[in-house]
Motif scaffolding. Structure first.
Motif, PDB file in Angstrom:
ATOM      1  N   ARG A 128       6.105  10.789  -7.443  1.00  0.00           N
ATOM      2  CA  ARG A 128       7.070  10.730  -6.347  1.00  0.00           C
ATOM      3  C   ARG A 128       6.337  10.499  -5.032  1.00  0.00           C
ATOM      4  O   ARG A 128       5.438  11.248  -4.693  1.00  0.00           O
ATOM      5  CB  ARG A 128       7.877  12.026  -6.293  1.00  0.00           C
ATOM      6  CG  ARG A 128       8.646  12.266  -7.588  1.00  0.00           C
ATOM      7  CD  ARG A 128       9.268  13.657  -7.591  1.00  0.00           C
ATOM      8  NE  ARG A 128       9.836  13.973  -8.880  1.00  0.00           N
ATOM      9  CZ  ARG A 128      11.052  13.647  -9.267  1.00  0.00           C
ATOM     10  NH1 ARG A 128      11.833  12.955  -8.467  1.00  0.00           N
ATOM     11  NH2 ARG A 128      11.501  13.992 -10.447  1.00  0.00           N
ATOM     12  N   THR A 129       6.722   9.449  -4.323  1.00  0.00           N
ATOM     13  CA  THR A 129       6.072   9.145  -3.044  1.00  0.00           C
ATOM     14  C   THR A 129       6.711   9.952  -1.922  1.00  0.00           C
ATOM     15  O   THR A 129       7.747  10.591  -2.100  1.00  0.00           O
ATOM     16  CB  THR A 129       6.194   7.638  -2.710  1.00  0.00           C
ATOM     17  OG1 THR A 129       7.565   7.346  -2.421  1.00  0.00           O
ATOM     18  CG2 THR A 129       5.691   6.761  -3.844  1.00  0.00           C
ATOM     19  N   LYS A 130       6.124   9.898  -0.749  1.00  0.00           N
ATOM     20  CA  LYS A 130       6.644  10.632   0.407  1.00  0.00           C
ATOM     21  C   LYS A 130       7.923  10.015   0.955  1.00  0.00           C
ATOM     22  O   LYS A 130       8.566  10.598   1.808  1.00  0.00           O
ATOM     23  CB  LYS A 130       5.576  10.722   1.491  1.00  0.00           C
ATOM     24  CG  LYS A 130       4.442  11.629   1.096  1.00  0.00           C
ATOM     25  CD  LYS A 130       3.442  11.820   2.198  1.00  0.00           C
ATOM     26  CE  LYS A 130       2.376  12.793   1.713  1.00  0.00           C
ATOM     27  NZ  LYS A 130       1.325  13.013   2.680  1.00  0.00           N
ATOM     28  N   LYS A 131       8.290   8.842   0.459  1.00  0.00           N
ATOM     29  CA  LYS A 131       9.543   8.208   0.903  1.00  0.00           C
ATOM     30  C   LYS A 131      10.750   8.771   0.156  1.00  0.00           C
ATOM     31  O   LYS A 131      11.882   8.534   0.539  1.00  0.00           O
ATOM     32  CB  LYS A 131       9.470   6.695   0.711  1.00  0.00           C
ATOM     33  CG  LYS A 131       8.494   6.049   1.670  1.00  0.00           C
ATOM     34  CD  LYS A 131       8.532   4.553   1.552  1.00  0.00           C
ATOM     35  CE  LYS A 131       7.572   3.944   2.565  1.00  0.00           C
ATOM     36  NZ  LYS A 131       7.519   2.504   2.482  1.00  0.00           N
ATOM     37  N   GLN A 132      10.502   9.535  -0.912  1.00  0.00           N
ATOM     38  CA  GLN A 132      11.597  10.118  -1.662  1.00  0.00           C
ATOM     39  C   GLN A 132      12.162  11.314  -0.905  1.00  0.00           C
ATOM     40  O   GLN A 132      11.430  12.000  -0.185  1.00  0.00           O
ATOM     41  CB  GLN A 132      11.104  10.549  -3.051  1.00  0.00           C
ATOM     42  CG  GLN A 132      12.225  10.631  -4.021  1.00  0.00           C
ATOM     43  CD  GLN A 132      11.978  11.666  -5.083  1.00  0.00           C
ATOM     44  OE1 GLN A 132      11.230  12.599  -4.904  1.00  0.00           O
ATOM     45  NE2 GLN A 132      12.650  11.491  -6.199  1.00  0.00           N
TER      46      GLN A 132
ATOM     47  N   HIS B  18       7.108  15.778  -3.472  1.00  0.00           N
ATOM     48  CA  HIS B  18       6.233  14.685  -3.027  1.00  0.00           C
ATOM     49  C   HIS B  18       4.863  14.778  -3.687  1.00  0.00           C
ATOM     50  O   HIS B  18       4.263  15.846  -3.773  1.00  0.00           O
ATOM     51  CB  HIS B  18       6.061  14.710  -1.508  1.00  0.00           C
ATOM     52  CG  HIS B  18       7.260  14.206  -0.769  1.00  0.00           C
ATOM     53  ND1 HIS B  18       7.370  14.254   0.587  1.00  0.00           N
ATOM     54  CD2 HIS B  18       8.416  13.630  -1.208  1.00  0.00           C
ATOM     55  CE1 HIS B  18       8.525  13.743   0.968  1.00  0.00           C
ATOM     56  NE2 HIS B  18       9.181  13.366  -0.119  1.00  0.00           N
TER      57      HIS B  18
ATOM     58  N   ARG C 136      12.883   1.058 -10.914  1.00  0.00           N
ATOM     59  CA  ARG C 136      13.669   0.272  -9.957  1.00  0.00           C
ATOM     60  C   ARG C 136      13.241   0.541  -8.515  1.00  0.00           C
ATOM     61  O   ARG C 136      13.117  -0.373  -7.726  1.00  0.00           O
ATOM     62  CB  ARG C 136      15.159   0.589 -10.095  1.00  0.00           C
ATOM     63  CG  ARG C 136      15.818  -0.007 -11.306  1.00  0.00           C
ATOM     64  CD  ARG C 136      17.317   0.306 -11.302  1.00  0.00           C
ATOM     65  NE  ARG C 136      17.968  -0.131 -12.516  1.00  0.00           N
ATOM     66  CZ  ARG C 136      18.531  -1.324 -12.670  1.00  0.00           C
ATOM     67  NH1 ARG C 136      18.531  -2.200 -11.702  1.00  0.00           N
ATOM     68  NH2 ARG C 136      19.113  -1.643 -13.812  1.00  0.00           N
ATOM     69  N   GLU C 137      13.079   1.808  -8.159  1.00  0.00           N
ATOM     70  CA  GLU C 137      12.809   2.191  -6.768  1.00  0.00           C
ATOM     71  C   GLU C 137      11.306   2.270  -6.516  1.00  0.00           C
ATOM     72  O   GLU C 137      10.733   3.356  -6.423  1.00  0.00           O
ATOM     73  CB  GLU C 137      13.472   3.534  -6.457  1.00  0.00           C
ATOM     74  CG  GLU C 137      14.966   3.524  -6.615  1.00  0.00           C
ATOM     75  CD  GLU C 137      15.586   4.899  -6.396  1.00  0.00           C
ATOM     76  OE1 GLU C 137      14.863   5.847  -6.019  1.00  0.00           O
ATOM     77  OE2 GLU C 137      16.800   5.017  -6.597  1.00  0.00           O
ATOM     78  N   LYS C 138      10.675   1.121  -6.373  1.00  0.00           N
ATOM     79  CA  LYS C 138       9.220   1.068  -6.200  1.00  0.00           C
ATOM     80  C   LYS C 138       8.755   1.799  -4.943  1.00  0.00           C
ATOM     81  O   LYS C 138       7.634   2.269  -4.873  1.00  0.00           O
ATOM     82  CB  LYS C 138       8.745  -0.394  -6.136  1.00  0.00           C
ATOM     83  CG  LYS C 138       9.059  -1.200  -7.361  1.00  0.00           C
ATOM     84  CD  LYS C 138       8.128  -0.865  -8.487  1.00  0.00           C
ATOM     85  CE  LYS C 138       8.327  -1.845  -9.640  1.00  0.00           C
ATOM     86  NZ  LYS C 138       7.602  -1.447 -10.813  1.00  0.00           N
ATOM     87  N   GLU C 139       9.643   1.881  -3.927  1.00  0.00           N
ATOM     88  CA  GLU C 139       9.256   2.562  -2.700  1.00  0.00           C
ATOM     89  C   GLU C 139       9.239   4.085  -2.868  1.00  0.00           C
ATOM     90  O   GLU C 139       8.555   4.796  -2.127  1.00  0.00           O
ATOM     91  CB  GLU C 139      10.185   2.178  -1.538  1.00  0.00           C
ATOM     92  CG  GLU C 139      11.620   2.688  -1.649  1.00  0.00           C
ATOM     93  CD  GLU C 139      12.523   1.878  -2.587  1.00  0.00           C
ATOM     94  OE1 GLU C 139      13.704   2.238  -2.713  1.00  0.00           O
ATOM     95  OE2 GLU C 139      12.052   0.895  -3.204  1.00  0.00           O
ATOM     96  N   ASN C 140       9.962   4.613  -3.860  1.00  0.00           N
ATOM     97  CA  ASN C 140      10.043   6.058  -4.065  1.00  0.00           C
ATOM     98  C   ASN C 140       9.140   6.588  -5.172  1.00  0.00           C
ATOM     99  O   ASN C 140       8.888   7.793  -5.238  1.00  0.00           O
ATOM    100  CB  ASN C 140      11.486   6.471  -4.375  1.00  0.00           C
ATOM    101  CG  ASN C 140      12.396   6.323  -3.180  1.00  0.00           C
ATOM    102  OD1 ASN C 140      11.971   6.469  -2.043  1.00  0.00           O
ATOM    103  ND2 ASN C 140      13.653   6.015  -3.429  1.00  0.00           N
TER     104      ASN C 140
ATOM    105  N   ASN D 106       5.604   5.703  -7.845  1.00  0.00           N
ATOM    106  CA  ASN D 106       4.524   4.929  -8.461  1.00  0.00           C
ATOM    107  C   ASN D 106       4.654   5.173  -9.959  1.00  0.00           C
ATOM    108  O   ASN D 106       5.023   6.265 -10.389  1.00  0.00           O
ATOM    109  CB  ASN D 106       3.158   5.407  -7.968  1.00  0.00           C
ATOM    110  CG  ASN D 106       2.995   5.215  -6.480  1.00  0.00           C
ATOM    111  OD1 ASN D 106       3.390   4.196  -5.923  1.00  0.00           O
ATOM    112  ND2 ASN D 106       2.427   6.201  -5.805  1.00  0.00           N
TER     113      ASN D 106
END
Length: 194
Positions: A72-76, A82, A158-162, A164
């Protein structure tokens, strides 16, 4: 408008002996859980420890016998998670999933969550594993995980920004030094991967 989520009262789980946060229950217990579930506002469910939010939690395995691992990235939005790693795809059951047959309500939610999170080439089978119940944290005390393995040809986040993503086999797990979230640790132990 506040999100509504599917919950059960803790008393429905009385008599189930959970071992280390994981247990296998028979189909009739799952039916009892589904048949006693109802929708309430999520903001109430998140703090009411007399109830558990029902969460399908699906481990995804490909044809190479690798498990999908997401970080989980910090954009989630969920800050408490995170940078942690997870092997489970899933989420809340919502009124959009509702059916007159409670079991179908659950599977509608499971299917919706998988399709929101992943592009799946081909879902070959879905196997029930057991229940995850973890009373060690404030967050986990108000959730009940129903663990499945989805066998797929291939899948992609699907949510590559949220998130890895990486695919790991048994030997990768043995040398992995990342931090898994609590339910993932329980699920991996249940599968005897770690």
């Amino acid at each position: 408008m506040n999100e509504k989520v599917w919950v059960i009262d803790n008393e429905v789980l009385n008599g189930i002996n959970f071992f280390n946060g994981f247990t296998i229950v028979e189909q009739n217990i799952l039916e009892k859980i589904f048949n006693n579930a109802y929708f309430i506002d999520r903001n109430i469910a998140e703090t009411d420890e007399s109830k558990k939010q029902i969460i399908p939690y699906v481990i995804v395995k490909n044809e190479k016998n690798q498990i999908l691992v997401v970080q989980r990235t910090k954009k989630q939005t969920e800050k408490r998670l995170h940078n942690l790693y997870s092997v489970g795809i899933g989420g809340h059951i919502n009124p959009i999933d509702q059916n007159d047959i409670s079991e179908i309500t659950f599977y509608n939610g499971l299917n919706r969550e998988l399709n929101e999170e992943l592009y799946i080439d081909k879902l070959k089978s879905l196997e029930y594993v057991g229940l995850i119940l973890d009373n060690s944290t404030e967050v986990s005390r108000v959730h009940l995980g129903i663990l499945f393995i989805a066998y797929v040809t291939n899948a992609d986040i699907r949510e590559k920004e949220n998130f890895n993503e990486l695919w790991m086999n048994d030997s990768d797990f043995q040398k992995f030094d990342g931090e898994f979230e609590g339910w993932s640790k329980i699920a991996l132990k249940a599968l005897e991967v770690i």
